[in-house]
Structure formats: C-alpha cells, structure tokens
Design an enzyme around this catalytic site. Structure first.
Site, PDB file in Angstrom:
ATOM      1  N   ASP A   8       0.794  -1.239   0.000  1.00 41.16           N
ATOM      2  CA  ASP A   8       0.000   0.000   0.000  1.00 41.16           C
ATOM      3  C   ASP A   8       0.828   1.292   0.000  1.00 41.16           C
ATOM      4  OD1 ASP A   8      -1.959  -1.908   0.139  1.00 41.16           O
ATOM      5  OD2 ASP A   8      -2.877  -1.185   1.980  1.00 41.16           O
ATOM      6  N   LYS A 106      -6.803  -5.083  -3.412  1.00 40.65           N
ATOM      7  CA  LYS A 106      -7.552  -5.645  -2.278  1.00 40.65           C
ATOM      8  C   LYS A 106      -8.572  -4.632  -1.762  1.00 40.65           C
ATOM      9  CE  LYS A 106      -4.145  -4.167   1.089  1.00 40.65           C
ATOM     10  NZ  LYS A 106      -4.998  -3.241   1.843  1.00 40.65           N
ATOM     11  N   CYS A 151      -2.381  -3.146   7.497  1.00 42.73           N
ATOM     12  CA  CYS A 151      -2.182  -4.003   6.327  1.00 42.73           C
ATOM     13  C   CYS A 151      -0.871  -4.772   6.364  1.00 42.73           C
ATOM     14  CB  CYS A 151      -2.345  -3.191   5.058  1.00 42.73           C
ATOM     15  SG  CYS A 151      -4.084  -2.688   4.871  1.00 42.73           S
TER      16      CYS A 151
END
Ligand code: VGL
Ligand code: ZN
Length: 207
Positions: A8, A106, A151
């Site tokens: 990310d 995701k 995450c």
C-alpha cells in the site's frame, strides 16, 4: 525463490493523503534500497475500494474511528481513501514502481475490508497473491510498507500461517497508531506469529 512484498505505497497513506501515515515518507529510502536487492519476484499491493465501500465512515453516517459490524465482522471506520481510479489510490511518488512485477488489488468488495494482502478480513476470498507466489515457487517473503498496524501486520500473519518464511523490514514500515504504541505492539505480535522482524541493514544476512 525470494519475494519482496510492498504494501500500500499509495498517495492516500502518505502525508497529505486521506488516511495519512504521518511518518510514511521516511520509509522511501529503505524501499528504494530494497528494490536494489536481488529479489526474484517483486509484488506491490493497492488498497482499492469502490466509492461505496462499507469501511468509509461517510457511507455509514458515522465518524472515522467509530466501529460497526460489517458482514458479521467488527469494522473500524476510516476516512474515504484509496477509491478505485482516484489520485489517492495511485502509487506514491518517490520510489521506483517500474520495478514491480505484479500489482495485487484488495478491498474491492464493498461489504468486506481487506487489511491482509492475501485474504479479506473474513478469510472468505483470496486476492490471488498466494497463488501467484506458489506459481513462482516463492518460499521466502520480505514485507515492508504501510501501515504497520493494519495491512502490514495482517499480511505478515497470513504469510507466516501459509508457511512462508516471513521477514518484516521494520524500518521499511510505519503505522497509523490510533493508539500510541500500536506499531510497537504489532511488531511483537508479528514475532509471536513466527515472522522475523529485521532491519534493512541486516537484509544481506537474511537474503
Ligand atoms: C489500511 C486502514 C484501511 C492499510 C488500509 O493499508 O494499512 N489501513 N485501509
Ligand atoms: Zn482501506
């Protein structure tokens, strides 16, 4: 085979972004150094939500930080972030994303969040990451990115549970820290889950 997983590294998680990790920029030199190392496979992930995503406080008439139940799971509500196709969802500048072999998306299902880059939060659907790593015969995975306490943490848990030799590069990660010690605690939990927490300077010993 050895894989690097970059979690990310998107505009919305960097300072000025919608869900900013305040120290996010500090990891970029480490990320660029990692990208010089001889990994067989380099994967990056994108948090990639539809604009009606159930984790967005605005879609629930609530405030960021509030908690609700979403499809039977407790869900922390976040500011609207990483909306599919938006500038905030693009890779952040400052690292060489042209080195990425595969991007995994995701959080695409509006009713389920996905902190882990392997499975959604209910472990109901996979993102395709594990199949890709199996195809490439990856046994060792090195993980860095944002955010340590969400995450990165849940990706590390899944990687370790899936039987991969899992390394987290701690100076290549920073956290949201809704509570002041969340990132510190997250690294402890990752160790408990069987992952190796290392610093970039020790990478060559572990590669
Ligand atoms: C993340 C909260 C919501 C993360 C993504 O990348 O850690 N955190 N969506
Ligand atoms: Zn998200």
């Amino acid at each position: 085979m050895k894989a690097l997983l970059l979690v990310d590294l998107q505009n919305d998680f960097m300072p000025g972004g919608a869900l900013a990790v305040h120290e996010g920029l500090e990891i970029l030199p480490v990320i660029n150094d990692l990208l010089q190392q001889p990994f067989d496979v380099i994967v990056a992930t994108k948090d990639w939500h539809p604009k009606d995503h159930g984790s967005f406080a605005a879609n629930q008439g609530k405030q960021p930080g509030d908690r609700i139940m979403l499809e039977g799971l407790e869900q922390i509500l976040w500011p609207t972030h990483c909306v599919q196709g938006s500038q905030g969802a693009e890779f952040a500048p400052g690292w060489d994303s042209s080195k990425v072999h595969k991007t995994i998306y995701k959080g695409t299902d509006k009713n389920t969040d996905s902190y882990s880059t392997f499975f959604d939060n209910g472990h109901r659907n996979s993102t395709g990451l594990f199949n890709y790593l199996k195809e490439k015969q990856v046994k060792d995975i090195f993980i860095a990115g944002l955010a340590t306490d969400y995450c990165v943490k849940y990706s590390v848990f899944d990687a370790a549970h899936l039987g991969l030799n899992t390394y987290v590069i701690s100076d290549g990660c920073r956290g949201v820290n809704l509570q002041p010690n969340d990132s510190k605690r997250a690294f402890e939990e990752m160790k408990q889950a069987g992952a190796h927490v290392i610093e970039y300077k020790d990478i060559s010993k572990n590669l």
